[in-house]
Design a protein around this motif. Structure first.
Motif, mmCIF file in Angstrom:
data_model
loop_
_atom_site.group_PDB
_atom_site.id
_atom_site.type_symbol
_atom_site.label_atom_id
_atom_site.label_comp_id
_atom_site.label_asym_id
_atom_site.label_seq_id
_atom_site.Cartn_x
_atom_site.Cartn_y
_atom_site.Cartn_z
ATOM 1 N N ILE A 81 0.763 -1.175 0.099
ATOM 2 C CA ILE A 81 -0.005 -0.061 0.112
ATOM 3 C C ILE A 81 0.953 1.171 0.187
ATOM 4 C CG2 ILE A 81 -2.241 -1.199 1.168
ATOM 5 C CD1 ILE A 81 -1.039 -0.302 3.756
ATOM 6 N N HIS A 82 0.432 2.485 -0.333
ATOM 7 C CA HIS A 82 1.086 3.467 -0.786
ATOM 8 C C HIS A 82 1.802 4.232 0.526
ATOM 9 C CE1 HIS A 82 -1.591 3.287 -4.096
ATOM 10 N NE2 HIS A 82 -0.755 4.102 -4.903
ATOM 11 N N SER A 83 1.273 4.163 1.566
ATOM 12 C CA SER A 83 1.825 4.710 2.897
ATOM 13 C C SER A 83 3.076 3.798 3.178
ATOM 14 C CB SER A 83 0.699 4.957 3.942
ATOM 15 O OG SER A 83 0.349 3.696 4.430
ATOM 16 N N VAL A 84 2.925 2.441 2.969
ATOM 17 C CA VAL A 84 3.976 1.573 3.486
ATOM 18 C C VAL A 84 5.111 2.016 2.441
ATOM 19 C CG1 VAL A 84 4.773 -0.696 3.389
ATOM 20 C CG2 VAL A 84 2.580 -0.176 4.714
ATOM 21 N N CYS A 85 4.903 2.072 1.138
ATOM 22 C CA CYS A 85 5.998 2.489 0.107
ATOM 23 C C CYS A 85 6.663 3.568 0.700
ATOM 24 C CB CYS A 85 5.478 2.517 -1.077
ATOM 25 S SG CYS A 85 4.977 0.756 -1.985
ATOM 26 N N ALA A 86 6.043 4.895 1.064
ATOM 27 C CA ALA A 86 6.399 6.099 1.321
ATOM 28 C C ALA A 86 7.130 6.011 2.626
ATOM 29 C CB ALA A 86 5.413 7.005 1.128
ATOM 30 N N HIS A 87 6.697 5.422 3.645
ATOM 31 C CA HIS A 87 7.591 5.593 4.930
ATOM 32 C C HIS A 87 8.215 4.465 5.521
ATOM 33 C CE1 HIS A 87 5.222 9.602 5.105
ATOM 34 N NE2 HIS A 87 4.272 8.736 4.848
ATOM 35 N N TYR A 88 7.807 3.252 5.362
ATOM 36 C CA TYR A 88 8.511 1.997 5.877
ATOM 37 C C TYR A 88 9.202 1.070 5.044
ATOM 38 C CZ TYR A 88 4.466 3.555 8.923
ATOM 39 O OH TYR A 88 3.783 4.263 9.856
ATOM 40 N N LEU A 89 9.080 1.109 3.789
ATOM 41 C CA LEU A 89 9.714 0.351 2.997
ATOM 42 C C LEU A 89 11.353 0.672 2.802
ATOM 43 C CD1 LEU A 89 7.681 -1.610 0.144
ATOM 44 C CD2 LEU A 89 8.994 -2.646 2.264
ATOM 45 N N PRO A 90 11.668 2.014 2.601
ATOM 46 C CA PRO A 90 12.886 2.187 2.261
ATOM 47 C C PRO A 90 13.907 1.679 3.154
ATOM 48 C CG PRO A 90 11.515 4.124 2.155
ATOM 49 C CD PRO A 90 10.656 3.108 2.717
ATOM 50 N N PRO A 91 14.111 1.535 4.515
ATOM 51 C CA PRO A 91 15.091 0.839 5.167
ATOM 52 C C PRO A 91 15.283 -0.698 4.812
ATOM 53 C CG PRO A 91 13.400 2.026 6.599
ATOM 54 C CD PRO A 91 13.103 2.029 5.286
ATOM 55 N N PRO A 134 22.847 -8.500 -3.568
ATOM 56 C CA PRO A 134 22.986 -7.253 -4.710
ATOM 57 C C PRO A 134 22.469 -7.969 -5.933
ATOM 58 C CG PRO A 134 25.192 -8.412 -3.708
ATOM 59 C CD PRO A 134 24.031 -8.732 -2.815
ATOM 60 N N ASN A 135 22.457 -9.244 -6.172
ATOM 61 C CA ASN A 135 22.259 -9.925 -7.390
ATOM 62 C C ASN A 135 20.652 -10.106 -7.520
ATOM 63 O OD1 ASN A 135 25.226 -9.963 -8.393
ATOM 64 N ND2 ASN A 135 25.227 -11.977 -6.979
ATOM 65 N N VAL A 136 20.099 -9.641 -6.725
ATOM 66 C CA VAL A 136 18.541 -9.720 -6.901
ATOM 67 C C VAL A 136 17.774 -8.660 -7.083
ATOM 68 C CG1 VAL A 136 16.294 -10.552 -5.769
ATOM 69 C CG2 VAL A 136 18.683 -11.696 -5.189
ATOM 70 N N GLN A 137 17.192 -8.385 -8.205
ATOM 71 C CA GLN A 137 16.683 -7.191 -8.643
ATOM 72 C C GLN A 137 15.161 -7.104 -7.959
ATOM 73 O OE1 GLN A 137 15.789 -6.504 -12.723
ATOM 74 N NE2 GLN A 137 15.189 -4.404 -12.501
ATOM 75 N N LEU A 138 14.887 -5.894 -7.114
ATOM 76 C CA LEU A 138 13.722 -5.960 -6.480
ATOM 77 C C LEU A 138 12.686 -4.877 -7.265
ATOM 78 C CD1 LEU A 138 14.554 -4.709 -2.877
ATOM 79 C CD2 LEU A 138 13.065 -6.547 -3.362
ATOM 80 N N ARG A 139 11.540 -5.468 -7.447
ATOM 81 C CA ARG A 139 10.617 -4.604 -8.003
ATOM 82 C C ARG A 139 9.446 -4.556 -7.101
ATOM 83 N NH1 ARG A 139 11.206 -4.988 -13.329
ATOM 84 N NH2 ARG A 139 12.688 -6.364 -14.343
ATOM 85 N N VAL A 140 9.145 -3.106 -6.768
ATOM 86 C CA VAL A 140 7.964 -2.731 -5.768
ATOM 87 C C VAL A 140 6.955 -1.946 -6.540
ATOM 88 C CG1 VAL A 140 7.549 -1.573 -3.603
ATOM 89 C CG2 VAL A 140 10.018 -2.688 -3.909
ATOM 90 N N THR A 141 5.695 -2.484 -6.317
ATOM 91 C CA THR A 141 4.647 -1.672 -6.673
ATOM 92 C C THR A 141 3.714 -1.111 -5.602
ATOM 93 O OG1 THR A 141 4.800 -3.244 -8.622
ATOM 94 C CG2 THR A 141 2.786 -2.025 -8.567
ATOM 95 N N ALA A 142 3.203 0.051 -5.700
ATOM 96 C CA ALA A 142 2.233 0.467 -4.929
ATOM 97 C C ALA A 142 0.889 0.076 -5.529
ATOM 98 C CB ALA A 142 2.439 2.096 -4.638
#
Length: 324
Positions: A97-107, A117-125
């Protein structure tokens, strides 16, 4: 047809000898002979001329290419699964959800990228209902959403609660409801609301609130962007019910105001209950937790997001307390 039969066929075809093929396969010559005979019986024609040197028949020659291709595909498939279990995963997909992407996921994202480092992350709100659907469809590996027990009740789903947070009222700084410290439910029915679009858990939660309170929700506009919510609300009498973590930017905006909702009264004299909260959960499937990068990301979310949530909530609480 069994894989060992195909492997025996290829060994004989490549060596020209049942005896040498047996040595390469680590079995007895009689075992090789039985495997070839069984394969020939299933195919309905001989594959070798049994002479001093085993040579391919016309049928065997036609079959050779396909047998090699099948064994190659099997080897490739087993290697890919072995790599998956060893953590060699090319990408990891997350819906939140959008608020998690904005405030909680970055760390979480920062730590995961350092460890993998060899795994590409794909995050969708995405909205909660949509995020759970793409998880069920196998398009993402994990979802961080508002809890919806109807969509997470199946046996293969693994659900962990991350946090609860209150729902509060967003309004323009000069809105009539700013006179309240705690806005009563009946006052919320007097103004048009901006709500999330269908597929977002917040829409369902707000509609359920008004239904339980026997009130009428005047939903005049549907949006799916927090920036759009703030932009529309600051223009006039429209209000919106949003989770506290979605109101961080609004609390620093002098054109907007945030108020809590008055808790519902109880009949037996017990302390009043919070009118409205939402529960945010982490969801994945049992089979995905067997994959090391997914399991590591899952554990990082459980470790870091509740702590981030507490920090944000304390910050919001302090800002809200000193806001005019």
């Amino acid at each position: 047809m069994r894989l060992e039969q195909l492997q025996a066929f290829l060994a004989v075809a490549e060596t020209g000898s049942f005896q040498q093929a047996a040595r390469e396969c680590g079995v007895t010559q009689s075992t090789i002979s039985r495997q070839i005979q069984g394969l020939e019986a299933e195919l309905g024609l001989p594959l070798f001329h049994r002479t001093a040197r085993a040579t391919l028949t016309l049928g065997g020659d036609r079959f050779l290419f396909r047998a090699r291709k099948i064994c190659h595909e099997w080897k490739t498939a087993t290697q890919e699964l072995s790599d998956l279990l060893d953590g060699k995963q090319p990408e990891l997909c997350v819906a939140a959800i959008h608020s998690v992407c904005a405030h909680y996921l970055p760390p979480v994202l920062q730590r995961f990228c350092q460890d993998y480092p060899n795994v590409q992350l794909r995050v969708t709100a995405l909205g909660s209902d949509r995020a759970l659907k793409v998880l069920k469809d196998g398009l993402v590996d994990l979802a961080i959403v508002m809890n919806n027990r109807y969509l997470t009740a199946s046996a293969e789903m693994v659900t962990e609660q991350l946090y609860d947070e209150p729902i509060e009222v967003l309004m323009a700084a000069d809105h009539p409801l700013t006179k309240y410290t705690l806005v009563p439910m009946d006052a919320l029915t007097c103004y048009p609301h901006v709500i999330f679009k269908d597929g977002y858990g917040m829409q369902r939660l707000v509609q359920d609130l008004f239904s339980r309170q026997s009130g009428t929700l005047n939903a005049s506009l549907e949006l799916n962007s927090l920036d759009a919510f703030r932009g529309v609300v600051r223009q006039g009498h429209l209000i919106s019910l949003l989770p506290r973590s979605a109101l961080v930017e609004a609390l620093g905006d002098p054109t907007l105001a945030v108020r809590s909702i008055a808790a519902a009264a109880t009949e037996n004299g017990s302390p009043p209950k919070q009118t409205l909260t939402r529960q945010v959960v982490l969801v994945t499937t049992q089979d995905r937790l067997q994959i090391p990068p997914i399991r590591s990301f899952y554990n990082m979310v459980l470790e870091l997001i509740p702590t981030c949530h507490t920090t944000v909530q304390e910050t919001v609480g302090i800002t809200s307390a000193i806001a005019p």
